[in-house]
Design a protein around this motif. Structure first.
Motif, PDB file in Angstrom:
ATOM      1  N   ASN A 100      -6.484   3.153   3.041  1.00  0.00           N
ATOM      2  CA  ASN A 100      -5.997   3.943   1.904  1.00  0.00           C
ATOM      3  C   ASN A 100      -5.621   5.356   2.336  1.00  0.00           C
ATOM      4  N   GLU A 101      -5.377   6.209   1.370  1.00  0.00           N
ATOM      5  CA  GLU A 101      -4.926   7.582   1.664  1.00  0.00           C
ATOM      6  C   GLU A 101      -5.971   8.378   2.439  1.00  0.00           C
ATOM      7  N   ASN A 102      -7.216   7.944   2.391  1.00  0.00           N
ATOM      8  CA  ASN A 102      -8.286   8.638   3.118  1.00  0.00           C
ATOM      9  C   ASN A 102      -8.608   7.977   4.455  1.00  0.00           C
ATOM     10  N   LEU A 140       0.955   4.142  -2.965  1.00  0.00           N
ATOM     11  CA  LEU A 140       0.567   5.528  -2.683  1.00  0.00           C
ATOM     12  C   LEU A 140       1.729   6.503  -2.799  1.00  0.00           C
ATOM     13  N   ASN A 141       2.958   6.000  -2.813  1.00  0.00           N
ATOM     14  CA  ASN A 141       4.124   6.888  -2.932  1.00  0.00           C
ATOM     15  C   ASN A 141       4.074   7.599  -4.288  1.00  0.00           C
ATOM     16  N   LEU A 186      -7.238  -0.827  -4.775  1.00  0.00           N
ATOM     17  CA  LEU A 186      -6.347   0.322  -4.603  1.00  0.00           C
ATOM     18  C   LEU A 186      -5.379   0.467  -5.763  1.00  0.00           C
ATOM     19  N   ARG A 200       0.838  -1.206   0.000  1.00  0.00           N
ATOM     20  CA  ARG A 200       0.000   0.000   0.000  1.00  0.00           C
ATOM     21  C   ARG A 200       0.868   1.249   0.000  1.00  0.00           C
ATOM     22  N   ASP A 201       1.898   1.267   0.867  1.00  0.00           N
ATOM     23  CA  ASP A 201       2.769   2.443   0.956  1.00  0.00           C
ATOM     24  C   ASP A 201       3.487   2.702  -0.353  1.00  0.00           C
ATOM     25  N   ILE A 226      -5.198   3.840  -8.302  1.00  0.00           N
ATOM     26  CA  ILE A 226      -4.053   4.759  -8.322  1.00  0.00           C
ATOM     27  C   ILE A 226      -3.387   4.728  -9.699  1.00  0.00           C
TER      28      ILE A 226
END
Length: 262
Positions: free
Chosen positions: A238-240, A210-211, A249, A206-207, A253
């Motif tokens: 997630n980011e939210n 999202l990077n 996800l 996930r990290d 993205i």
């Protein structure tokens, strides 16, 4: 029942007791069985270059003592496969002079074969031959050791039998002679296994997704990785801060990074 000598004498017109009869010379050729068989070794006297007249097990031991070792000095390097080996020709070149020196003959006395066919990657057909050969290792006095070895080979024409017999001969000389390679023993090396890297967590994927520095191509690759790891349905924040599966996800993205295209 009359003897050969009695019958010969009767044919010559002579009679008498069997012990007093002597076979005439003119009848010897007609009755060769009456002539004692000659022992081919009876008058044999070893010459300066001849081997010592010892039993075969001792002669074979002397052969082994003289050979010592045969290294893997030949290399196979084709089609991405590479290894060292001891070829039959090399082995025979070692054994030939030494067996002559000690009066040892190596003779095939029986060969049993089976055949089959194999398909090649290119679609061709190869003839497969497996043989079991019975050998006589004959010593200088004529006594023998009987051994068996097997061999197998493939060939596209008519040489599979010859190749298989050649392999059987090499196996006989190397195995029957207990001939070492002289190479370093594999057990002489000890290698400590490293600790395998732990499997990545869903949160680490996930990290990375999202990077902002992670490329769209890498996000696509992550999709294959988590699919192979059966982590597509793993939920992460997630980011939210909402829980979302990696299967959702990643593609979301990816679309954002590529402007909505696939």
């Amino acid at each position: 029942m009359s003897t050969i000598s009695e019958r010969a004498a009767a044919a010559a017109g002579r009679t008498g007791e069997a012990d007093d009869l002597k076979l005439p010379e003119e009848y010897v050729d007609q009755f060769p069985e009456s002539t004692p068989l000659a022992d081919p070794m009876a008058d044999y006297e070893p010459g300066d270059d001849d081997p010592e007249m010892v039993p075969v097990h001792l002669a074979w031991l002397r052969v082994r003592r003289d050979i010592r070792a045969i290294g893997k000095g030949e290399e196979y390097n084709e089609r991405g496969t590479r290894y060292n080996f001891r070829g039959t020709d090399t082995v025979v070149q070692y054994f030939g002079p030494v067996t002559l020196k000690h009066g040892v003959n190596v003779l095939p006395v029986k060969t049993e074969t089976t055949y089959g066919t194999k398909q090649t990657k290119s679609g061709g057909t190869m003839r497969e031959c497996s043989v079991t050969v019975t050998w006589h290792i004959m010593g200088p006095t004529g006594d023998v050791l009987e051994l068996q070895t097997a061999g197998e080979a493939l060939d596209t024409s008519d040489k599979s039998t010859t190749k298989a017999q050649t392999v059987a001969l090499r196996n006989l000389l190397l195995n029957g002679g207990l001939i070492p390679t002289g190479d370093r023993d594999p057990d002489a090396d000890r290698i400590e296994r490293g600790i395998e890297a732990p499997a990545r967590s869903a949160e680490s994927y996930r990290d990375e997704i999202l990077n902002p520095k992670t490329s769209a191509a890498r996000i696509q690759q992550i999709g294959y990785e988590v699919s192979n790891l059966r982590m597509l349905n793993n939920k992460v924040a997630n980011e939210n801060g909402d829980m979302e599966t990696l299967d959702s996800l990643g593609p979301r993205i990816y679309k954002e990074r590529t402007g909505g295209g696939q």
